[in-house]
Enzyme design. Structure first.
Site, PDB file in Angstrom:
ATOM      1  N   ARG A  82      40.868  32.157  27.888  1.00  6.50           N
ATOM      2  CA  ARG A  82      41.125  33.600  27.891  1.00  6.50           C
ATOM      3  C   ARG A  82      42.533  33.829  27.360  1.00  6.50           C
ATOM      4  O   ARG A  82      43.468  33.165  27.820  1.00  6.50           O
ATOM      5  CB  ARG A  82      41.008  34.114  29.328  1.00  6.50           C
ATOM      6  CG  ARG A  82      41.272  35.591  29.467  1.00  6.50           C
ATOM      7  CD  ARG A  82      41.278  35.999  30.932  1.00  6.50           C
ATOM      8  NE  ARG A  82      42.644  36.191  31.396  1.00  6.50           N
ATOM      9  CZ  ARG A  82      42.975  36.914  32.456  1.00  6.50           C
ATOM     10  NH1 ARG A  82      42.038  37.497  33.178  1.00  6.50           N
ATOM     11  NH2 ARG A  82      44.225  37.053  32.823  1.00  6.50           N
ATOM     12  N   TYR A 133      48.663  43.745  31.142  1.00  8.42           N
ATOM     13  CA  TYR A 133      47.930  42.943  32.108  1.00  8.42           C
ATOM     14  C   TYR A 133      47.784  41.490  31.619  1.00  8.42           C
ATOM     15  O   TYR A 133      47.480  41.254  30.455  1.00  8.42           O
ATOM     16  CB  TYR A 133      46.520  43.507  32.359  1.00  8.42           C
ATOM     17  CG  TYR A 133      45.679  42.472  33.044  1.00  8.42           C
ATOM     18  CD1 TYR A 133      45.878  42.212  34.396  1.00  8.42           C
ATOM     19  CD2 TYR A 133      44.809  41.669  32.332  1.00  8.42           C
ATOM     20  CE1 TYR A 133      45.203  41.190  35.017  1.00  8.42           C
ATOM     21  CE2 TYR A 133      44.120  40.651  32.945  1.00  8.42           C
ATOM     22  CZ  TYR A 133      44.327  40.414  34.289  1.00  8.42           C
ATOM     23  OH  TYR A 133      43.683  39.387  34.885  1.00  8.42           O
ATOM     24  N   ASP A 169      40.514  39.845  28.644  1.00  8.16           N
ATOM     25  CA  ASP A 169      40.315  40.724  29.805  1.00  8.16           C
ATOM     26  C   ASP A 169      41.045  42.043  29.562  1.00  8.16           C
ATOM     27  O   ASP A 169      42.277  42.075  29.475  1.00  8.16           O
ATOM     28  CB  ASP A 169      40.864  40.028  31.057  1.00  8.16           C
ATOM     29  CG  ASP A 169      40.479  40.745  32.343  1.00  8.16           C
ATOM     30  OD1 ASP A 169      39.973  41.875  32.263  1.00  8.16           O
ATOM     31  OD2 ASP A 169      40.695  40.158  33.425  1.00  8.16           O
ATOM     32  N   HIS A 191      40.858  44.494  31.658  1.00  3.35           N
ATOM     33  CA  HIS A 191      41.285  44.842  33.020  1.00  3.35           C
ATOM     34  C   HIS A 191      41.203  46.339  33.303  1.00  3.35           C
ATOM     35  O   HIS A 191      42.167  46.964  33.768  1.00  3.35           O
ATOM     36  CB  HIS A 191      42.694  44.305  33.306  1.00  3.35           C
ATOM     37  CG  HIS A 191      42.845  43.781  34.703  1.00  3.35           C
ATOM     38  ND1 HIS A 191      43.568  44.427  35.665  1.00  3.35           N
ATOM     39  CD2 HIS A 191      42.327  42.699  35.308  1.00  3.35           C
ATOM     40  CE1 HIS A 191      43.508  43.740  36.804  1.00  3.35           C
ATOM     41  NE2 HIS A 191      42.756  42.682  36.614  1.00  3.35           N
ATOM     42  N   GLU A 233      36.154  41.488  28.694  1.00  2.08           N
ATOM     43  CA  GLU A 233      35.935  41.668  30.141  1.00  2.08           C
ATOM     44  C   GLU A 233      36.450  43.010  30.638  1.00  2.08           C
ATOM     45  O   GLU A 233      37.517  43.475  30.192  1.00  2.08           O
ATOM     46  CB  GLU A 233      36.673  40.531  30.858  1.00  2.08           C
ATOM     47  CG  GLU A 233      36.640  40.609  32.368  1.00  2.08           C
ATOM     48  CD  GLU A 233      37.393  39.440  32.985  1.00  2.08           C
ATOM     49  OE1 GLU A 233      37.490  38.371  32.345  1.00  2.08           O
ATOM     50  OE2 GLU A 233      37.900  39.604  34.107  1.00  2.08           O
ATOM     51  N   GLU A 280      34.023  41.622  38.594  1.00  3.13           N
ATOM     52  CA  GLU A 280      34.832  40.880  39.581  1.00  3.13           C
ATOM     53  C   GLU A 280      35.136  41.727  40.815  1.00  3.13           C
ATOM     54  O   GLU A 280      35.385  41.171  41.878  1.00  3.13           O
ATOM     55  CB  GLU A 280      36.119  40.342  38.953  1.00  3.13           C
ATOM     56  CG  GLU A 280      37.097  41.411  38.485  1.00  3.13           C
ATOM     57  CD  GLU A 280      38.345  40.827  37.836  1.00  3.13           C
ATOM     58  OE1 GLU A 280      38.216  39.889  37.043  1.00  3.13           O
ATOM     59  OE2 GLU A 280      39.444  41.326  38.139  1.00  3.13           O
ATOM     60  N   ARG A 331      30.095  39.136  36.567  1.00  2.70           N
ATOM     61  CA  ARG A 331      31.216  38.350  37.100  1.00  2.70           C
ATOM     62  C   ARG A 331      31.352  38.391  38.622  1.00  2.70           C
ATOM     63  O   ARG A 331      32.383  38.013  39.188  1.00  2.70           O
ATOM     64  CB  ARG A 331      32.525  38.831  36.450  1.00  2.70           C
ATOM     65  CG  ARG A 331      32.668  38.239  35.069  1.00  2.70           C
ATOM     66  CD  ARG A 331      33.894  38.680  34.346  1.00  2.70           C
ATOM     67  NE  ARG A 331      35.136  38.630  35.106  1.00  2.70           N
ATOM     68  CZ  ARG A 331      35.760  37.516  35.479  1.00  2.70           C
ATOM     69  NH1 ARG A 331      35.259  36.345  35.172  1.00  2.70           N
ATOM     70  NH2 ARG A 331      36.894  37.595  36.163  1.00  2.70           N
ATOM     71  N   HIS A 351      34.110  35.303  38.705  1.00  2.00           N
ATOM     72  CA  HIS A 351      35.550  35.424  38.895  1.00  2.00           C
ATOM     73  C   HIS A 351      36.071  34.164  39.589  1.00  2.00           C
ATOM     74  O   HIS A 351      35.459  33.690  40.535  1.00  2.00           O
ATOM     75  CB  HIS A 351      35.762  36.654  39.793  1.00  2.00           C
ATOM     76  CG  HIS A 351      37.160  37.107  39.961  1.00  2.00           C
ATOM     77  ND1 HIS A 351      37.534  37.899  41.031  1.00  2.00           N
ATOM     78  CD2 HIS A 351      38.274  36.925  39.225  1.00  2.00           C
ATOM     79  CE1 HIS A 351      38.818  38.186  40.926  1.00  2.00           C
ATOM     80  NE2 HIS A 351      39.295  37.613  39.837  1.00  2.00           N
ATOM     81  N   GLU A 391      35.234  31.080  35.617  1.00  2.00           N
ATOM     82  CA  GLU A 391      36.690  31.174  35.486  1.00  2.00           C
ATOM     83  C   GLU A 391      37.347  30.145  36.399  1.00  2.00           C
ATOM     84  O   GLU A 391      36.910  29.941  37.535  1.00  2.00           O
ATOM     85  CB  GLU A 391      37.142  32.593  35.888  1.00  2.00           C
ATOM     86  CG  GLU A 391      38.635  32.812  35.764  1.00  2.00           C
ATOM     87  CD  GLU A 391      39.037  34.243  36.136  1.00  2.00           C
ATOM     88  OE1 GLU A 391      38.208  34.956  36.743  1.00  2.00           O
ATOM     89  OE2 GLU A 391      40.167  34.631  35.811  1.00  2.00           O
ATOM     90  N   TRP A 450      45.110  49.704  37.097  1.00  2.00           N
ATOM     91  CA  TRP A 450      45.833  48.465  36.792  1.00  2.00           C
ATOM     92  C   TRP A 450      44.853  47.381  36.376  1.00  2.00           C
ATOM     93  O   TRP A 450      43.765  47.307  36.865  1.00  2.00           O
ATOM     94  CB  TRP A 450      46.640  47.968  38.010  1.00  2.00           C
ATOM     95  CG  TRP A 450      47.257  46.633  37.694  1.00  2.00           C
ATOM     96  CD1 TRP A 450      48.328  46.408  36.880  1.00  2.00           C
ATOM     97  CD2 TRP A 450      46.806  45.347  38.135  1.00  2.00           C
ATOM     98  NE1 TRP A 450      48.561  45.065  36.781  1.00  2.00           N
ATOM     99  CE2 TRP A 450      47.642  44.398  37.533  1.00  2.00           C
ATOM    100  CE3 TRP A 450      45.767  44.921  38.969  1.00  2.00           C
ATOM    101  CZ2 TRP A 450      47.485  43.013  37.740  1.00  2.00           C
ATOM    102  CZ3 TRP A 450      45.597  43.573  39.180  1.00  2.00           C
ATOM    103  CH2 TRP A 450      46.465  42.622  38.564  1.00  2.00           C
TER     104      TRP A 450
HETATM  105  C1  CS2 Z   1      41.563  38.948  36.780  1.00  2.00           C
HETATM  106  C2  CS2 Z   1      42.160  38.664  38.112  1.00  2.00           C
HETATM  107  O1  CS2 Z   1      40.872  36.729  36.764  1.00  2.00           O
HETATM  108  C3  CS2 Z   1      40.678  37.836  36.299  1.00  2.00           C
HETATM  109  O2  CS2 Z   1      39.875  38.095  35.457  1.00  2.00           O
HETATM  110  O3  CS2 Z   1      41.043  40.176  36.519  1.00  2.00           O
HETATM  111  O4  CS2 Z   1      43.310  37.911  37.861  1.00  2.00           O
HETATM  112  C4  CS2 Z   1      42.505  39.853  39.007  1.00  2.00           C
HETATM  113  O5  CS2 Z   1      43.516  40.605  38.433  1.00  2.00           O
HETATM  114  C5  CS2 Z   1      42.916  39.348  40.338  1.00  2.00           C
HETATM  115  O6  CS2 Z   1      41.954  38.462  40.819  1.00  2.00           O
HETATM  116  C6  CS2 Z   1      43.137  40.492  41.310  1.00  2.00           C
HETATM  117  O7  CS2 Z   1      43.237  40.001  42.598  1.00  2.00           O
HETATM  118 MG    MG Z   2      39.402  40.073  35.210  1.00  2.00          MG
END
Ligand code: CS2
Ligand code: MG
Length: 402
Positions: A147, A159, A210, A212, A236, A262, A283, A312, A339, A402
């Site tokens: 990623r 992010y 990602d 996010h 993602e 996730e 996910r 996740h 992941e 976020w």
């Molecule tokens: C993220 C995470 O792994 C991912 O794809 O989106 O790092 C996420 O931000 C955290 O698990 C939040 O707790």
């Molecule tokens: Mg993520």
């Protein structure tokens, strides 16, 4: 096989983890991860105050019945706190069952559907050169999938730009850190990153990104379309996913595969996404979506619609969740990818485990149960420390996802 004891263990070996330990009259114990990043104590209380009193005396082998009892019996259904608590119980009971019959959990789930589990790691950098170098380190380490995230010029807190190479830890001690966001700067920048990555690494390595939850559906459609020449494994969380219908619009505009889920806590968050074939990877993960039992139901529905799993597995999901995820991944037919963000050495010492990584793939090991334990004496040396995930604001100060 009556349950005689259940306890919550909270520790912070580098970051906070909440772990449920369930013990039977035979002295067999099972573990479940109950970590909900930034809201850990709410789950700990839900378990200690509302679930553990109900577990004592129950037959540990009645995994499905216990799940339904906790889900239906609460009257108040779903939600991340409830479902993380139920997940922990479910995971611990699968661990106990495996130990009781002396088999690894994946064998109880139908056996291995593959030899190993492909994983992806996180490469990030504060500029394109740094991100290229980070991807290169993963490729050299044998990863088949990476990623890639990068700070946007003049926006250092995009992010995914973390503080270490191997661990990605966005939560910080104290109150939530504030980060700035600009969709206008992000959208034209990301394709330039992937154009460079394909030029450097060729067509074979799987590249993921990602978003996010930062875009609207039409913005996500534009991003997906502009990334098509670089054939990503997935894009993602393109949009916040409360509105499942929104993915129809993204799908109309791009063939870039879409992954989401996730933050989902049950099949009801994604049944429309799956049955409408608006996504390619789901996910949802063991710790937040109802444990191994409920995750299998989501995967079974997804299988019918050509949707594969991509659980996740960030650093805030404990080694107990990682072990459970790997048993699930190895057994489920429509597995896609897992992941894998490594834990710190301190975390690995607190949670000794049988799972292994080599050449870009993982295996849960063949220990009975999940093959993961907790060293409680060591855990006690790392007391809980309040920490929060960041928040994001647009440049004019408006709160953003976020
Ligand atoms: C993220 C995470 O792994 C991912 O794809 O989106 O790092 C996420 O931000 C955290 O698990 C939040 O707790
Ligand atoms: Mg993520």
């Amino acid at each position: 096989m009556r349950i005689t004891d259940a306890r919550v263990i909270i520790c912070s070996p580098g970051r906070n983890f909440v772990t449920l330990k369930v013990t039977t009259e035979e002295g067999i114990h099972g573990l479940g991860d109950a970590t909900l990043n930034g809201r850990e104590l709410a789950v700990a209380s839900y378990l200690t105050d509302h679930i553990i009193p109900l577990l004592i005396g129950r037959d540990a082998r009645r995994i499905e019945d216990t799940w339904q009892y906790l889900y239906k019996g609460a009257y108040w259904r779903r939600g991340p706190v409830t479902m993380t608590a139920i997940s922990a119980v479910d995971t611990a009971l699968w661990d106990i069952l495996g130990k009781a019959v002396n088999r690894p959990v994946y064998e109880l789930l139908g056996g291995a559907s593959r030899d190993s589990v492909m994983v992806y790691g996180h490469a990030n950098g504060s500029n394109v050169d740094d991100t290229v170098a980070a991807v290169g380190r993963y490729v050299t380490a044998g990863y088949k999938a990476v990623r890639a995230q990068c700070a946007i010029p003049d926006m250092p807190h995009a992010y995914g730009v973390g503080r270490g190479d191997l661990y990605y830890e966005p939560a910080e001690r104290g109150t939530p850190p504030e980060t700035a966001w600009s969709t206008e700067r992000y959208l034209p920048f990301v394709p330039t990153l992937f154009e460079r990555l394909r030029r450097e690494f060729g067509p074979d390595v799987h590249l993921l990104h990602d978003v996010h939850h930062r875009l609207t559906p039409i913005e996500a459609g534009r991003l997906g379309k502009s990334l098509e020449p670089y054939h990503l494994f997935w894009m993602e969380d393109p949009v916040p996913a409360e509105l499942q219908e929104g993915f129809r619009l993204i799908r109309q505009h791009t063939t870039t595969p879409i992954a989401v889920g996730e933050v989902f806590d049950s099949v009801f968050d994604c049944h429309q996404l799956i049955t409408s074939q608006w996504i390619d990877y789901i996910r949802t993960t063991v710790v937040h979506a109802g444990g191994i039992s409920h995750l299998r139901k989501i995967a079974n529905l997804a299988e019918l619609y050509h949707v594969r799993t991509g659980s996740h597995g960030a650093t805030d999901l404990s080694p107990v969740c990682m072990a459970a995820a790997l048993h699930f991944d190895l057994s489920v037919h429509n597995f896609g990818i897992q992941e894998y963000m490594r834990h710190t050495d301190d975390t690995d010492l607190v949670f000794p485990h049988a799972y292994t990584f080599a050449d870009g793939v993982m295996h849960p090991g063949n220990a009975s149960g999940l093959g993961v334990d907790i060293d409680e004496l060591l855990a006690a040396q790392y007391p809980y420390e309040p920490a929060y995930l960041p928040v994001a604001r647009r440049q004019d100060g408006t709160m953003h996802s976020w």
